[in-house]
Design a protein around this motif. Structure first.
Motif, PDB file in Angstrom:
ATOM      1  N   SER A   1       0.743  -1.273  -0.047  1.00 54.20           N
ATOM      2  CA  SER A   1       0.031  -0.076   0.082  1.00 54.20           C
ATOM      3  C   SER A   1       0.803   1.055  -0.076  1.00 54.20           C
ATOM      4  CB  SER A   1      -0.919  -0.169   1.101  1.00 54.20           C
ATOM      5  OG  SER A   1      -1.817  -1.166   1.232  1.00 54.20           O
TER       6      SER A   1
ATOM      7  N   LYS B   1      -4.120   7.458   2.759  1.00 49.43           N
ATOM      8  CA  LYS B   1      -5.286   8.343   2.017  1.00 49.43           C
ATOM      9  C   LYS B   1      -4.991   8.638   0.746  1.00 49.43           C
ATOM     10  CE  LYS B   1      -5.275  10.524   6.790  1.00 49.43           C
ATOM     11  NZ  LYS B   1      -5.005  11.854   7.583  1.00 49.43           N
ATOM     12  N   LYS B   2      -4.068   8.151   0.193  1.00 50.37           N
ATOM     13  CA  LYS B   2      -3.485   8.731  -1.296  1.00 50.37           C
ATOM     14  C   LYS B   2      -3.492   7.449  -2.122  1.00 50.37           C
ATOM     15  CE  LYS B   2      -0.985  12.684   0.856  1.00 50.37           C
ATOM     16  NZ  LYS B   2       0.210  13.263   0.981  1.00 50.37           N
ATOM     17  N   VAL B   3      -3.533   6.353  -1.568  1.00 48.89           N
ATOM     18  CA  VAL B   3      -3.187   5.138  -2.488  1.00 48.89           C
ATOM     19  C   VAL B   3      -4.476   4.812  -3.307  1.00 48.89           C
ATOM     20  CG1 VAL B   3      -1.656   3.939  -0.923  1.00 48.89           C
ATOM     21  CG2 VAL B   3      -4.158   3.357  -0.780  1.00 48.89           C
ATOM     22  N   LYS B   4      -4.235   4.129  -4.564  1.00 52.08           N
ATOM     23  CA  LYS B   4      -5.350   3.770  -5.641  1.00 52.08           C
ATOM     24  C   LYS B   4      -5.020   2.364  -5.708  1.00 52.08           C
ATOM     25  CE  LYS B   4      -7.012   4.771 -10.025  1.00 52.08           C
ATOM     26  NZ  LYS B   4      -6.815   5.603 -11.286  1.00 52.08           N
TER      27      LYS B   4
ATOM     28  N   ASN C   1       1.989   2.131  -3.322  1.00 52.70           N
ATOM     29  CA  ASN C   1       0.922   2.539  -4.366  1.00 52.70           C
ATOM     30  C   ASN C   1       1.213   1.454  -5.604  1.00 52.70           C
ATOM     31  OD1 ASN C   1      -1.435   3.524  -4.931  1.00 52.70           O
ATOM     32  ND2 ASN C   1      -0.323   5.367  -5.920  1.00 52.70           N
TER      33      ASN C   1
ATOM     34  N   ILE D   1       0.033   7.493   4.253  1.00 59.75           N
ATOM     35  CA  ILE D   1      -0.010   7.244   3.040  1.00 59.75           C
ATOM     36  C   ILE D   1      -1.203   6.727   2.326  1.00 59.75           C
ATOM     37  CG2 ILE D   1       1.175   5.948   0.945  1.00 59.75           C
ATOM     38  CD1 ILE D   1       2.883   8.140   2.174  1.00 59.75           C
TER      39      ILE D   1
END
Length: 313
Positions: free
Chosen positions: A231, A298-301, A234, A296
């Motif tokens: 995670s 909060k920003k992963v896709k 990313n 981090i």
């Protein structure tokens, strides 16, 4: 100011500590990019480390142990891939089952083979690489080099090849991938197997290229930290190298700090650091990982079809 010799020692320890985490992370990124989440990394590492100890103990050949243990990881990954892809089993349940099975097998094998519950006898290890840096020597593990090469190769496969495009399609939209002519079931099966192979190599490294024996607790939750690193990165194998090194650095720093504390003349109110400080310092890499992932995450896709069984229409 920290002496150069200590900096080189910290770097050596960091590279060693990051290796199993990087291998497991890079393998899991390939697996998850195809749409399967394998939380059984801890169990695969334990099974492979145990296999390495057994093979090396009875043959004295750590290279053979490295090969067979990685194959054990591959087989376990293929089992996970078959159950989750072809039989549509719950991936979390299967992964949890692998972790529990590994602990049971390790306990039984230790007792039956050596009459011990804690660990195996010492076994032969691979020779380290010695690189002079000024007056200091950088100790580098051969498998550490392999880990970085595999991570870079995984990134190239995913981002620069047609195979990578097909793998990512299976993880993002398997129905569209099937319409493009991709066999989603087979792709997920193979990538979960490859992830298992990487993780098996990570478990074998612990025995034949690091500590030189097997114990049930030797993975220390690295399989779960590897999942967090996926995670953090990313789902990018190159970024996973940085994440693994971050964990490795904090683990090495904790060890170095513990040794330094033992050598210092501490005031009475800080003497508890000599007795219980080692355990406190050991928490540093896990605490750093937790904080990093919380920030981090909060920003992963993540791949959109990750963890979802694919049923052909």
């Amino acid at each position: 100011m920290i002496p150069v010799e200590d900096i080189v020692t910290l770097l050596s320890l960091s590279l060693t500590s990051m290796t199993p985490l990087l291998l497991a992370s890079a393998g899991e990124i390939l697996t998850e990019k195809s749409g399967v989440v394998n939380i059984g990394l801890e169990g695969i590492m334990i099974l492979s480390a145990l296999t390495s100890a057994i093979i090396t103990h009875y043959t004295g050949n750590p290279y053979l142990a490295l090969l067979i243990s990685s194959t054990v990881g591959l087989a376990t990954g293929l089992l996970m891939g078959y159950l989750s892809s072809y039989l549509h089993s719950n991936q979390i349940v299967v992964g949890t089952g692998i972790n529990m099975l590994a602990l049971g097998v390790a306990t039984l094998a230790l007792y039956r083979l050596w009459g011990e519950y804690g660990g195996s006898p010492s076994v032969e290890k691979l020779a380290d690489l010695q690189l002079p840096i000024g007056n200091a020597i950088l100790t580098l593990k051969p498998v550490s080099v392999i880990a970085v090469v595999l991570a870079v190769a995984s990134w190239y496969l995913l981002e620069k090849t047609t195979w990578g495009l097909r793998i990512r399609a299976c993880g993002e939209n398997p129905h569209s991938a099937e319409a493009m002519g991709v066999n989603v079931y087979r792709t997920r099966l193979l990538l979960t197997g490859v992830g298992g192979f990487y993780t098996g190599l990570a478990g074998s490294f612990l025995v034949v290229n690091w500590v030189g024996f097997f114990s049930r607790e030797m993975t220390s939750g690295r399989g779960f930290v590897a999942l967090a690193n996926v995670s953090f990165s990313n789902w990018n194998p190159l970024t996973a190298i940085a994440g693994a090194f971050l964990f490795g650095f904090f683990e090495a720093f904790a060890t170095w700090l513990s040794l330094k504390v033992q050598q210092l003349m501490l005031p009475e109110y800080l003497t508890f650091l000599r007795t219980s400080g080692q355990n406190l310092f050991k928490a540093l890499p896990y605490l750093a990982t937790l904080i990093t992932v919380v920030v981090i995450m909060k920003k992963v896709k993540m791949p959109r079809a990750l963890g979802k069984p694919y049923i052909k229409e």
